[in-house]
Scaffold this active site. Structure first.
Site, PDB file in Angstrom:
ATOM      1  N   ASP A   8       0.791  -1.245   0.000  1.00 29.33           N
ATOM      2  CA  ASP A   8       0.000   0.000   0.000  1.00 29.33           C
ATOM      3  C   ASP A   8       0.824   1.297   0.000  1.00 29.33           C
ATOM      4  O   ASP A   8       0.512   2.232   0.741  1.00 29.33           O
ATOM      5  CB  ASP A   8      -0.958   0.014   1.202  1.00 29.33           C
ATOM      6  CG  ASP A   8      -1.941  -1.143   1.177  1.00 29.33           C
ATOM      7  OD1 ASP A   8      -1.837  -2.019   0.302  1.00 29.33           O
ATOM      8  OD2 ASP A   8      -2.829  -1.180   2.054  1.00 29.33           O
ATOM      9  N   ASP A  46      -4.488  -0.840  -1.650  1.00 28.18           N
ATOM     10  CA  ASP A  46      -5.802  -0.646  -1.078  1.00 28.18           C
ATOM     11  C   ASP A  46      -6.643  -0.096  -2.240  1.00 28.18           C
ATOM     12  O   ASP A  46      -6.231   0.870  -2.904  1.00 28.18           O
ATOM     13  CB  ASP A  46      -5.658   0.406   0.044  1.00 28.18           C
ATOM     14  CG  ASP A  46      -6.512   0.139   1.260  1.00 28.18           C
ATOM     15  OD1 ASP A  46      -6.853  -1.020   1.515  1.00 28.18           O
ATOM     16  OD2 ASP A  46      -6.826   1.123   1.965  1.00 28.18           O
ATOM     17  N   HIS A  48     -10.446   0.632  -2.888  1.00 26.96           N
ATOM     18  CA  HIS A  48     -11.813   0.624  -2.366  1.00 26.96           C
ATOM     19  C   HIS A  48     -12.837   1.119  -3.377  1.00 26.96           C
ATOM     20  O   HIS A  48     -12.534   1.997  -4.190  1.00 26.96           O
ATOM     21  CB  HIS A  48     -11.888   1.513  -1.116  1.00 26.96           C
ATOM     22  CG  HIS A  48     -11.032   1.039   0.019  1.00 26.96           C
ATOM     23  ND1 HIS A  48     -11.101  -0.238   0.528  1.00 26.96           N
ATOM     24  CD2 HIS A  48     -10.085   1.681   0.754  1.00 26.96           C
ATOM     25  CE1 HIS A  48     -10.235  -0.363   1.525  1.00 26.96           C
ATOM     26  NE2 HIS A  48      -9.596   0.782   1.682  1.00 26.96           N
ATOM     27  N   HIS A  61     -10.426   7.065   1.280  1.00 30.40           N
ATOM     28  CA  HIS A  61      -9.041   6.956   0.790  1.00 30.40           C
ATOM     29  C   HIS A  61      -8.952   5.839  -0.237  1.00 30.40           C
ATOM     30  O   HIS A  61      -9.759   4.899  -0.223  1.00 30.40           O
ATOM     31  CB  HIS A  61      -8.076   6.670   1.951  1.00 30.40           C
ATOM     32  CG  HIS A  61      -8.362   5.354   2.625  1.00 30.40           C
ATOM     33  ND1 HIS A  61      -9.350   5.205   3.571  1.00 30.40           N
ATOM     34  CD2 HIS A  61      -7.822   4.116   2.450  1.00 30.40           C
ATOM     35  CE1 HIS A  61      -9.392   3.951   3.954  1.00 30.40           C
ATOM     36  NE2 HIS A  61      -8.494   3.248   3.280  1.00 30.40           N
ATOM     37  N   LYS A  86      -6.888  -5.102  -2.866  1.00 33.56           N
ATOM     38  CA  LYS A  86      -7.628  -5.559  -1.675  1.00 33.56           C
ATOM     39  C   LYS A  86      -8.528  -4.452  -1.146  1.00 33.56           C
ATOM     40  O   LYS A  86      -8.350  -3.286  -1.509  1.00 33.56           O
ATOM     41  CB  LYS A  86      -6.645  -6.003  -0.600  1.00 33.56           C
ATOM     42  CG  LYS A  86      -5.744  -4.866  -0.201  1.00 33.56           C
ATOM     43  CD  LYS A  86      -4.701  -5.318   0.764  1.00 33.56           C
ATOM     44  CE  LYS A  86      -3.972  -4.115   1.294  1.00 33.56           C
ATOM     45  NZ  LYS A  86      -4.873  -3.109   1.897  1.00 33.56           N
ATOM     46  N   CYS A 127      -2.315  -2.709   7.594  1.00 36.01           N
ATOM     47  CA  CYS A 127      -2.186  -3.658   6.489  1.00 36.01           C
ATOM     48  C   CYS A 127      -0.879  -4.446   6.512  1.00 36.01           C
ATOM     49  O   CYS A 127      -0.855  -5.611   6.108  1.00 36.01           O
ATOM     50  CB  CYS A 127      -2.403  -2.942   5.162  1.00 36.01           C
ATOM     51  SG  CYS A 127      -4.147  -2.441   4.994  1.00 36.01           S
TER      52      CYS A 127
HETATM   53  C1  VGL Z   1      -4.808   0.814   5.746  1.00 37.54           C
HETATM   54  C2  VGL Z   1      -6.253   1.892   7.167  1.00 37.54           C
HETATM   55  C3  VGL Z   1      -7.264   1.790   6.247  1.00 37.54           C
HETATM   56  C4  VGL Z   1      -3.427   0.306   5.486  1.00 37.54           C
HETATM   57  C5  VGL Z   1      -5.813   0.683   4.810  1.00 37.54           C
HETATM   58  O1  VGL Z   1      -3.035   0.190   4.306  1.00 37.54           O
HETATM   59  O2  VGL Z   1      -2.706   0.022   6.458  1.00 37.54           O
HETATM   60  N1  VGL Z   1      -5.034   1.409   6.919  1.00 37.54           N
HETATM   61  N2  VGL Z   1      -7.021   1.184   5.069  1.00 37.54           N
HETATM   62 ZN    ZN Z   2      -8.341   1.178   3.390  1.00 34.76          ZN
END
Ligand code: VGL
Ligand code: ZN
Length: 183
Positions: A8, A46, A48, A61, A86, A127
């Site tokens: 990420d 990430d 979404h 985000h 993911k 993550c």
């Molecule tokens: C993450 C919070 C929300 C991460 C992803 O990549 O660690 N943290 N979504």
């Molecule tokens: Zn996230």
């Protein structure tokens, strides 16, 4: 076979992003130095949907196909062989790279003959932690490159708690310089 998983390293988790991790961008150069030391380099994103239960806990985000979901512009991406997406569903968080929905990470690693998985990226306490614990539980020798990760730290000390949880799960902590100097 040793594989580097970059978790990420996306704009929204770096300064200026909507869920910025303090110093999130400072690990990019460390990771770029690690990349040539591995035969196989992969990354997670990430990724979404616009609406997800995840955004009840977090600011919006890494919405798929947006600038915020793109890799940090300084990350060297040419050696990244596969990206695992993911958090793509609207009913779960998808913290772990093993929850990727475009390709199954565990089968991918087994097909490639990976035994040792080295993990870097963002964020240590979400993550990275979830991915490292899953990797260890699935039987991979799992190394977390401590100085190539950064934590959200909702509470001070969350990073240290995350490292402890990863150690308890069987992960080994390692410093980037050890890899750059030795592998
Ligand atoms: C993450 C919070 C929300 C991460 C992803 O990549 O660690 N943290 N979504
Ligand atoms: Zn996230």
């Amino acid at each position: 076979m040793k594989c580097l998983l970059i978790v990420d390293l996306q704009n929204d988790f770096c300064p200026g992003g909507t869920l910025a991790v303090e110093g999130g961008d400072t690990i990019v150069s460390t990771i770029n130095a690690l990349i040539p030391k591995f035969d196989l380099v992969i990354a997670s994103k990430d990724w979404h949907p616009e609406q997800t239960v995840h955004f009840e806990k977090w600011p919006v985000h890494c919405v798929r196909d947006t600038f915020g979901a793109a890799f940090h512009p300084d990350l060297q991406t040419n050696q990244i062989q596969q990206v695992f997406l993911k958090g793509t569903e609207n009913k779960n968080d998808g913290y772990s790279a093993f929850e990727a929905t475009n390709i199954n990470l565990e089968s991918f690693l087994r097909d490639k003959g990976v035994q040792s998985l080295y993990i870097a990226g963002l964020a240590t306490d979400f993550c990275v932690k979830a991915s490292a614990i899953d990797a260890s539980d699935k039987g991979f020798s799992t190394f977390v490159i401590r100085d190539a990760t950064k934590a959200v730290n909702l509470q001070p000390g969350d990073d240290e708690k995350a490292y402890q949880a990863m150690i308890v799960a069987g992960c080994t902590l390692i410093e980037a310089q050890t890899i750059v100097a030795s592998l």
